[in-house]
Design an enzyme around this catalytic site. Structure first.
Site, PDB file in Angstrom:
ATOM      1  N   ASP A 103      15.516  40.892  21.412  1.00  0.00           N
ATOM      2  CA  ASP A 103      15.511  39.437  21.273  1.00  0.00           C
ATOM      3  C   ASP A 103      14.369  38.811  22.067  1.00  0.00           C
ATOM      4  O   ASP A 103      13.973  39.325  23.113  1.00  0.00           O
ATOM      5  CB  ASP A 103      16.866  38.860  21.727  1.00  0.00           C
ATOM      6  CG  ASP A 103      17.126  37.492  21.107  1.00  0.00           C
ATOM      7  OD1 ASP A 103      16.364  37.065  20.218  1.00  0.00           O
ATOM      8  OD2 ASP A 103      18.105  36.838  21.522  1.00  0.00           O
ATOM      9  N   HIS A 157       6.975  39.088  16.176  1.00  0.00           N
ATOM     10  CA  HIS A 157       7.677  40.218  15.541  1.00  0.00           C
ATOM     11  C   HIS A 157       6.772  41.439  15.471  1.00  0.00           C
ATOM     12  O   HIS A 157       7.218  42.572  15.654  1.00  0.00           O
ATOM     13  CB  HIS A 157       8.148  39.830  14.133  1.00  0.00           C
ATOM     14  CG  HIS A 157       9.193  38.755  14.137  1.00  0.00           C
ATOM     15  ND1 HIS A 157      10.281  38.782  14.976  1.00  0.00           N
ATOM     16  CD2 HIS A 157       9.325  37.608  13.412  1.00  0.00           C
ATOM     17  CE1 HIS A 157      11.033  37.720  14.766  1.00  0.00           C
ATOM     18  NE2 HIS A 157      10.474  36.973  13.833  1.00  0.00           N
ATOM     19  N   LEU A 203      14.821  62.823  19.757  1.00  0.00           N
ATOM     20  CA  LEU A 203      15.574  61.576  19.918  1.00  0.00           C
ATOM     21  C   LEU A 203      16.314  61.209  18.631  1.00  0.00           C
ATOM     22  O   LEU A 203      15.761  61.266  17.539  1.00  0.00           O
ATOM     23  CB  LEU A 203      14.600  60.441  20.281  1.00  0.00           C
ATOM     24  CG  LEU A 203      15.235  59.056  20.479  1.00  0.00           C
ATOM     25  CD1 LEU A 203      16.016  58.993  21.782  1.00  0.00           C
ATOM     26  CD2 LEU A 203      14.181  57.953  20.450  1.00  0.00           C
TER      27      LEU A 203
HETATM   28  C1  IPE Z   1      20.319  38.975  17.170  1.00  0.00           C
HETATM   29  O1  IPE Z   1      19.298  38.090  17.521  1.00  0.00           O
HETATM   30  C2  IPE Z   1      19.885  39.810  16.022  1.00  0.00           C
HETATM   31  C3  IPE Z   1      18.792  40.729  16.289  1.00  0.00           C
HETATM   32  C4  IPE Z   1      18.175  40.895  17.414  1.00  0.00           C
HETATM   33  C5  IPE Z   1      18.371  41.496  15.158  1.00  0.00           C
HETATM   34  P1  IPE Z   1      19.287  36.592  17.019  1.00  0.00           P
HETATM   35  O2  IPE Z   1      18.154  35.946  17.704  1.00  0.00           O
HETATM   36  O3  IPE Z   1      19.327  36.544  15.546  1.00  0.00           O
HETATM   37  O4  IPE Z   1      20.700  36.059  17.554  1.00  0.00           O
HETATM   38  P2  IPE Z   1      21.214  34.605  17.890  1.00  0.00           P
HETATM   39  O5  IPE Z   1      21.018  33.793  16.658  1.00  0.00           O
HETATM   40  O6  IPE Z   1      20.392  34.088  19.021  1.00  0.00           O
HETATM   41  O7  IPE Z   1      22.644  34.800  18.260  1.00  0.00           O
HETATM   42  C1  IPE Z   2      14.343  38.987  17.718  1.00  0.00           C
HETATM   43  O1  IPE Z   2      13.535  37.939  18.116  1.00  0.00           O
HETATM   44  C2  IPE Z   2      13.969  39.552  16.371  1.00  0.00           C
HETATM   45  C3  IPE Z   2      14.925  39.268  15.287  1.00  0.00           C
HETATM   46  C4  IPE Z   2      16.095  38.695  15.402  1.00  0.00           C
HETATM   47  C5  IPE Z   2      14.535  39.689  13.957  1.00  0.00           C
HETATM   48  P1  IPE Z   2      13.825  36.463  17.668  1.00  0.00           P
HETATM   49  O2  IPE Z   2      13.083  36.188  16.416  1.00  0.00           O
HETATM   50  O3  IPE Z   2      15.285  36.202  17.609  1.00  0.00           O
HETATM   51  O4  IPE Z   2      13.180  35.649  18.864  1.00  0.00           O
HETATM   52  P2  IPE Z   2      13.691  34.308  19.495  1.00  0.00           P
HETATM   53  O5  IPE Z   2      15.112  34.501  19.875  1.00  0.00           O
HETATM   54  O6  IPE Z   2      13.539  33.251  18.458  1.00  0.00           O
HETATM   55  O7  IPE Z   2      12.800  34.090  20.670  1.00  0.00           O
HETATM   56 MG    MG Z   3      16.665  35.448  18.907  1.00  0.00          MG
END
Ligand code: IPE
Ligand code: IPE
Ligand code: MG
Length: 244
Positions: free
Chosen positions: A21, A38, A132
């Site tokens: 995240d 990403h 792994l």
């Molecule tokens: C959780 O992250 C899903 C992944 C990391 C794939 P999100 O960024 O989507 O989750 P919320 O919306 O903050 O709960």
């Molecule tokens: C995690 O990073 C990746 C996915 C959920 C695909 P985010 O895209 O959720 O990044 P933030 O939370 O917006 O910073």
């Molecule tokens: Mg996120």
């Protein structure tokens, strides 16, 4: 079962699961588009796979795309799927060298045909590898996983393959996407958020949780070692009284 890393002087969890995240915030801080975050995030995944294995982790699971992530703007969803396509393609080439065994968790039926074909190829070609065990959760949601498991279990009961009295925690586990994979010893979620967001809810019953502030693209060996250090300070009791 934990192993011991002499060099680090620490116990190493057998299975680490990571909720990746903070890619979007990482990019925003640099005044860059979210998709750039990403891309950097996917590079961090490759690096962490290598480091985790070197440290002695046997199973690494990453949450890459949730069943809820389809609700993001379509250009972001498309960009993530494109990254995934590239990642899978590279992975098919590299697993024979790095000996990694890859499995995808989540509902594959919801993915594009070409991605599904790549996944099948990757899982098949890497299935005999002994390095792994790397699980990628894509179009994964814990509730969805449990509902899919229940449906298959019900179908098997209806056709007489199993009986109602065969349903135990072990049987149920064997219908989940994670069948055969030990429960995660530690769940890491980067970026300071402290929630599961529908990740491994059944499997995390006795996992240790660790929530570092670091944003996913900045996660590296040092951060991984810090997480394992924190794990070493935990006292896992599993409901029992601690043995002296
Ligand atoms: C959780 O992250 C899903 C992944 C990391 C794939 P999100 O960024 O989507 O989750 P919320 O919306 O903050 O709960
Ligand atoms: C995690 O990073 C990746 C996915 C959920 C695909 P985010 O895209 O959720 O990044 P933030 O939370 O917006 O910073
Ligand atoms: Mg996120």
């Amino acid at each position: 079962m934990d192993t011991y890393n002499e060099e680090l002087g620490m116990r190493v969890p057998e299975h680490i699961a990571i909720i990746l995240d903070g890619n979007g915030r990482w990019a925003k801080k640099r005044l860059m588009p979210r998709n750039y975050g990403h891309m950097q995030g996917s590079k961090a995944v490759e690096l962490v796979c290598e480091e985790a294995y070197n440290i002695g982790v046997k199973y690494l699971t990453v949450y890459a795309f949730s069943t809820e992530n389809w609700q993001r703007p379509s250009d972001e969803v498309q960009a993530i799927m494109k990254l995934l396509r590239n990642y899978l393609k590279d992975c098919i080439k590299t697993t024979s060298k790095n000996n990694m065994k890859v499995r995808i968790l989540g509902d594959k039926a919801g993915l594009d045909d070409d991605i599904r074909e790549q996944i099948d190829k990757l899982e098949k070609e890497s299935s005999k590898n002994t390095g792994l065990n790397f699980q990628i959760a894509i179009n994964y949601g814990s509730r969805d996983e449990m509902v899919r498991a229940m449906r298959r279990m019900s179908a098997d009961i209806a056709s007489g393959i199993i009986k109602e009295s065969d349903i135990t925690e072990e049987t149920f586990s064997s219908y989940l996407d994670t069948r055969g994979i030990p429960d995660p010893d530690m769940i890491i979620r980067t970026s300071g958020e402290q929630r599961l967001s529908n990740f491994l809810m059944w499997q995390s019953a006795y996992s240790e949780f660790y929530f570092p502030e670091v944003l996913w693209p900045d996660f590296n060996r040092k951060e991984l070692v810090k997480a394992i250090e924190a794990y070493n300070k935990r006292d896992r009791r599993y409901g029992k009284v601690k043995e002296k």
